[in-house]
Design a protein around this motif. Sequence first.
Motif, PDB file in Angstrom:
ATOM      1  N   SER A   1      32.599  11.221  73.860  1.00 15.45           N
ATOM      2  CA  SER A   1      33.415  10.154  73.298  1.00 15.45           C
ATOM      3  C   SER A   1      33.660  10.389  71.819  1.00 15.45           C
ATOM      4  CB  SER A   1      32.719   8.812  73.496  1.00 15.45           C
ATOM      5  OG  SER A   1      31.546   8.748  72.710  1.00 15.45           O
ATOM      6  N   LEU A   2      34.710   9.747  71.301  1.00 13.63           N
ATOM      7  CA  LEU A   2      35.001   9.856  69.879  1.00 13.63           C
ATOM      8  C   LEU A   2      33.847   9.277  69.064  1.00 13.63           C
ATOM      9  CD1 LEU A   2      37.003  10.543  67.619  1.00 13.63           C
ATOM     10  CD2 LEU A   2      37.957   8.243  67.897  1.00 13.63           C
ATOM     11  N   ALA A   3      33.299   8.154  69.516  1.00 13.11           N
ATOM     12  CA  ALA A   3      32.170   7.544  68.797  1.00 13.11           C
ATOM     13  C   ALA A   3      30.982   8.496  68.735  1.00 13.11           C
ATOM     14  CB  ALA A   3      31.771   6.235  69.464  1.00 13.11           C
ATOM     15  N   GLY A   4      30.744   9.210  69.839  1.00  8.91           N
ATOM     16  CA  GLY A   4      29.643  10.165  69.866  1.00  8.91           C
ATOM     17  C   GLY A   4      29.837  11.295  68.871  1.00  8.91           C
ATOM     18  N   ILE A   5      31.083  11.774  68.746  1.00  5.90           N
ATOM     19  CA  ILE A   5      31.371  12.842  67.782  1.00  5.90           C
ATOM     20  C   ILE A   5      31.140  12.342  66.363  1.00  5.90           C
ATOM     21  CG2 ILE A   5      33.177  14.340  66.856  1.00  5.90           C
ATOM     22  CD1 ILE A   5      34.476  14.277  69.652  1.00  5.90           C
ATOM     23  N   LEU A   6      31.595  11.119  66.092  1.00  2.91           N
ATOM     24  CA  LEU A   6      31.515  10.579  64.736  1.00  2.91           C
ATOM     25  C   LEU A   6      30.091  10.245  64.306  1.00  2.91           C
ATOM     26  CD1 LEU A   6      34.654   8.261  64.715  1.00  2.91           C
ATOM     27  CD2 LEU A   6      34.396  10.491  63.626  1.00  2.91           C
ATOM     28  N   LYS A   7      29.168  10.142  65.268  1.00  2.00           N
ATOM     29  CA  LYS A   7      27.776   9.875  64.931  1.00  2.00           C
ATOM     30  C   LYS A   7      26.987  11.146  64.604  1.00  2.00           C
ATOM     31  CE  LYS A   7      27.408   5.646  67.701  1.00  2.00           C
ATOM     32  NZ  LYS A   7      26.795   5.038  68.918  1.00  2.00           N
ATOM     33  N   ARG A   8      27.594  12.309  64.874  1.00  2.00           N
ATOM     34  CA  ARG A   8      26.891  13.557  64.612  1.00  2.00           C
ATOM     35  C   ARG A   8      26.670  13.742  63.112  1.00  2.00           C
ATOM     36  NH1 ARG A   8      30.073  18.218  67.742  1.00  2.00           N
ATOM     37  NH2 ARG A   8      28.964  19.377  66.095  1.00  2.00           N
ATOM     38  N   PRO A   9      25.465  14.101  62.681  1.00  2.00           N
ATOM     39  CA  PRO A   9      25.206  14.262  61.237  1.00  2.00           C
ATOM     40  C   PRO A   9      26.092  15.312  60.581  1.00  2.00           C
ATOM     41  CG  PRO A   9      23.140  14.121  62.448  1.00  2.00           C
ATOM     42  CD  PRO A   9      24.231  14.214  63.484  1.00  2.00           C
ATOM     43  N   ASP A  10      26.414  16.403  61.293  1.00  2.00           N
ATOM     44  CA  ASP A  10      27.244  17.434  60.667  1.00  2.00           C
ATOM     45  C   ASP A  10      28.678  16.956  60.472  1.00  2.00           C
ATOM     46  OD1 ASP A  10      27.520  17.415  63.440  1.00  2.00           O
ATOM     47  OD2 ASP A  10      27.974  19.559  63.571  1.00  2.00           O
ATOM     48  N   VAL A  11      29.175  16.127  61.397  1.00  2.00           N
ATOM     49  CA  VAL A  11      30.527  15.585  61.259  1.00  2.00           C
ATOM     50  C   VAL A  11      30.573  14.574  60.115  1.00  2.00           C
ATOM     51  CG1 VAL A  11      32.345  14.262  62.413  1.00  2.00           C
ATOM     52  CG2 VAL A  11      31.091  16.021  63.676  1.00  2.00           C
ATOM     53  N   ILE A  12      29.554  13.723  60.027  1.00  2.00           N
ATOM     54  CA  ILE A  12      29.482  12.765  58.909  1.00  2.00           C
ATOM     55  C   ILE A  12      29.446  13.506  57.580  1.00  2.00           C
ATOM     56  CG2 ILE A  12      28.043  11.004  57.799  1.00  2.00           C
ATOM     57  CD1 ILE A  12      27.116  10.189  60.626  1.00  2.00           C
ATOM     58  N   ALA A  13      28.616  14.544  57.490  1.00  2.00           N
ATOM     59  CA  ALA A  13      28.519  15.317  56.256  1.00  2.00           C
ATOM     60  C   ALA A  13      29.845  16.011  55.930  1.00  2.00           C
ATOM     61  CB  ALA A  13      27.400  16.344  56.376  1.00  2.00           C
ATOM     62  N   PHE A  14      30.543  16.488  56.953  1.00  2.00           N
ATOM     63  CA  PHE A  14      31.854  17.116  56.760  1.00  2.00           C
ATOM     64  C   PHE A  14      32.826  16.154  56.090  1.00  2.00           C
ATOM     65  CE2 PHE A  14      36.154  17.399  58.606  1.00  2.00           C
ATOM     66  CZ  PHE A  14      36.562  18.616  58.093  1.00  2.00           C
ATOM     67  N   PHE A  15      32.909  14.933  56.595  1.00  2.00           N
ATOM     68  CA  PHE A  15      33.839  13.961  56.031  1.00  2.00           C
ATOM     69  C   PHE A  15      33.418  13.533  54.624  1.00  2.00           C
ATOM     70  CE2 PHE A  15      35.088  12.848  60.557  1.00  2.00           C
ATOM     71  CZ  PHE A  15      36.371  13.362  60.430  1.00  2.00           C
ATOM     72  N   VAL A  16      32.132  13.320  54.403  1.00  2.75           N
ATOM     73  CA  VAL A  16      31.662  12.903  53.076  1.00  2.75           C
ATOM     74  C   VAL A  16      31.936  13.989  52.039  1.00  2.75           C
ATOM     75  CG1 VAL A  16      29.625  12.313  51.701  1.00  2.75           C
ATOM     76  CG2 VAL A  16      29.927  11.304  53.976  1.00  2.75           C
TER      77      VAL A  16
END
Length: 379
Positions: free
Chosen positions: A189-204
């Motif tokens: 799911s999209l929510a599952g992807i957005l909860k990944r620490p590497d994805v969060i760090a990518f956006f930040v």
Amino acid sequence: MPYVRLSGIYFFYFSALGAFLPYWPLYLEGIGFDPIQIGQIMAIPAATKIVSPNLWGWLADHTGRTLRLIRWAAFSTFVAFCAVFWVRDYAGVVGVMLGFSFFWNAILPLFETITLGHLHGQAQRYSGIRMWGSIGFIAWVAALGKGLDGPFPVACLPQAVALLFGALWLNTLVVPSSGRENHGEGQGSLAGILKRPDVIAFFVANMLLQVAHGPYYVFFSVYLEEHGFDGAGIGQLWALGVFAEIVLFAGFHRLLRLASPRAILLGSLALSAARWLMIAWGVDHLAWLLIAQVLHAASFGAVHAVAIHLVHGYFRGPHHGKGQALYSSLSFGLGGALGSFLSGYGWEDWGPRGVYTAAAGCCLLALGVAWPRVGRSVA
């Protein structure tokens, strides 16, 4: 693959950006706005980018008519911007900026999905098409910079920008749909992807990098003018940065053979910090400015090319359009708005050197955020 027609969209989109971004602060200064007002006004296109790509991306996902939405957005951009010919007061200019940028910011994220659909999964070929945007930018920033010293006063800038928005809309009418924007299977799911620490760090990390670019996009031309550069010199320095970006895009597929996307990203963030320090403390030394502008290839070109590659890896199939929208809105939108807004106040309180030094600090913070996780799971 319709290479020429795809490249044409990038060419006219970034030609308009090249006419608008470096010189609009000078236009605003010319009609009487102060640095805080200029910072606020220049933050508006970035602020609408927080909302616009996600809203238009949602419409594209639910209607399946991505290309039609791009055409309407381009037409609306042209019409909304033309209202600037009738306003010169602060409230009126703010209204125009809100109107046209809401539609303008929808175009590129939606079109990225069209382009990648035509590439049939070969994301490494993206840079060869995207570089035509950089060519358009450099052509117009150089031409207008020279024109400002001669027959083209800054008061005529709105006409040039409107002309390019009209050309962009006309070019959208000849681009074919890829028919592949929403094909494929998503990985969870999209929510599952957005909860990944590497994805969060990518956006930040990307958001912080765009915060650092705020004083460059808003005040670099003003800064150079204050230190004795004429319009041609300002245009040439902007053009040098984008020329370096073009070289990077042209050779990016070769660079990927030598280094991983993660290594390119981390190295580029470190070089970005060095770039802002050179501008902060070396503005009176042309050699430092030239090196700093060449580093635009790292601070924008390499980071953006890697980001497109990573978004393609993080957000698969039906999530790809949403991933592109989120990348645009959180980095160029939220990060760009914060950088533009804060730089206006910092320019008054800290001075140019303090603002650009703070920008270097943002890049180092982005490097610290990205180092532990970003890019480790994407080849």
